[in-house]
Design an enzyme around this catalytic site. Sequence first.
Site, PDB file in Angstrom:
ATOM      1  N   SER A 130     -15.090 -23.606 -11.075  1.00 46.70           N
ATOM      2  CA  SER A 130     -15.621 -23.497 -12.399  1.00 46.70           C
ATOM      3  C   SER A 130     -17.127 -23.351 -12.734  1.00 46.70           C
ATOM      4  O   SER A 130     -17.551 -22.666 -11.773  1.00 46.70           O
ATOM      5  CB  SER A 130     -15.192 -24.511 -13.392  1.00 46.70           C
ATOM      6  N   ASP A 148      -9.003 -21.268 -14.656  1.00 47.73           N
ATOM      7  CA  ASP A 148      -9.940 -22.191 -14.097  1.00 47.73           C
ATOM      8  C   ASP A 148      -9.514 -23.045 -13.090  1.00 47.73           C
ATOM      9  O   ASP A 148      -8.510 -23.606 -12.941  1.00 47.73           O
ATOM     10  CB  ASP A 148     -10.320 -22.962 -15.252  1.00 47.73           C
TER      11      ASP A 148
END
Length: 257
Positions: free
Chosen positions: A41, A153
Site C-alpha cells: 500500500s 490493497d
Amino acid sequence: MNEPTYGLVLSGGGIRGLAHVGVIRALEEEGIYPGYIAGASAGAIIGAFYAAGYSCEDILAFFHETSIFSIDKYAYGKPGFFDTEKFYQIFRTYFPTDDFKDLAKKLFVSATDILAGKTKFFHEGPLIHAVLASAAFPVVLSPMMIDEVLYADGGITNNFPVEPLLAHCDRIIGVYVNPLNKIKAEELTSARNVMDRAFRIGMANMSIQKFSHCDLVISPEKLSRFGTFSIRHLDESYEIGYEEARKHLDDIRRLKE
C-alpha cells in the site's frame, strides 16, 4: 568484512506511511542503504520511489503535490470513490520506463487478488499498475485489473510483506505504521472511523506475528492518533518517523556489526 545486505519492509498505513520516509532518512544518516525493499500500500508507493533513487525530500514533495481526493479522479462505473487508473499518468512522469528492472534497488510489492483472496508479490514487469494495485484501499480506491486478475490493497492479506526478503538479506529492518492504540467507543463516531479501526485490527493481528523475522522493527506509537487519510499530517508523520528511528540509534548501529 563485507557490508551486510539490508532489507527494508514498509507496511501500509495511508498518510501515516510518510513516517517511512523519516525512517529512511535516519538510516541513511547512519550509513545504511537497504538494497532490497518490500512494501504494501503506502509502503509500496514509498518503496517504489526509494528504489528508483528518489531522495526523501523528493518523496515528501510527491505526496504534497499529489491529491487523492480531487474531482477529476472520481470513479464512474467502478467499485470505489476514486478511480485508481487515473493516477497512472501522474506516476508515469516519475517512472517513465514503467518497469521493475529499471529500479536501482530490488523491489517487491504485495497486492491482494480480491477474487482468490490471496497475496500476489510483484517484482518484475510493469511497475506502476502493481504499485497502484497495492495501494487501492477498499471503497476509497477502485481495484486494479492486471492480466485479467482484479487486485486491491496489499494490506488486506499482507500488510507487512517480509517474506520476499528472507532469502536475500543479512539484516531486515521493518517499519510498521499502524500501531493499535486503545480507544473509547465514543471515538468511533463515523462509518469511516469504524472502517479504519477494523482495518487496523486485521492488519495488526497479521503483521505483528512476522516481526520476529526482522532484526529491528520501528513502529511509532505517536502515529496512532492519525487517520489513514489525514492529509494534513503529512509532515508530522514524516517527522515522527525520523524521531522514532533516532530513538533506536544504538540498535541501528548494531546492524552494521
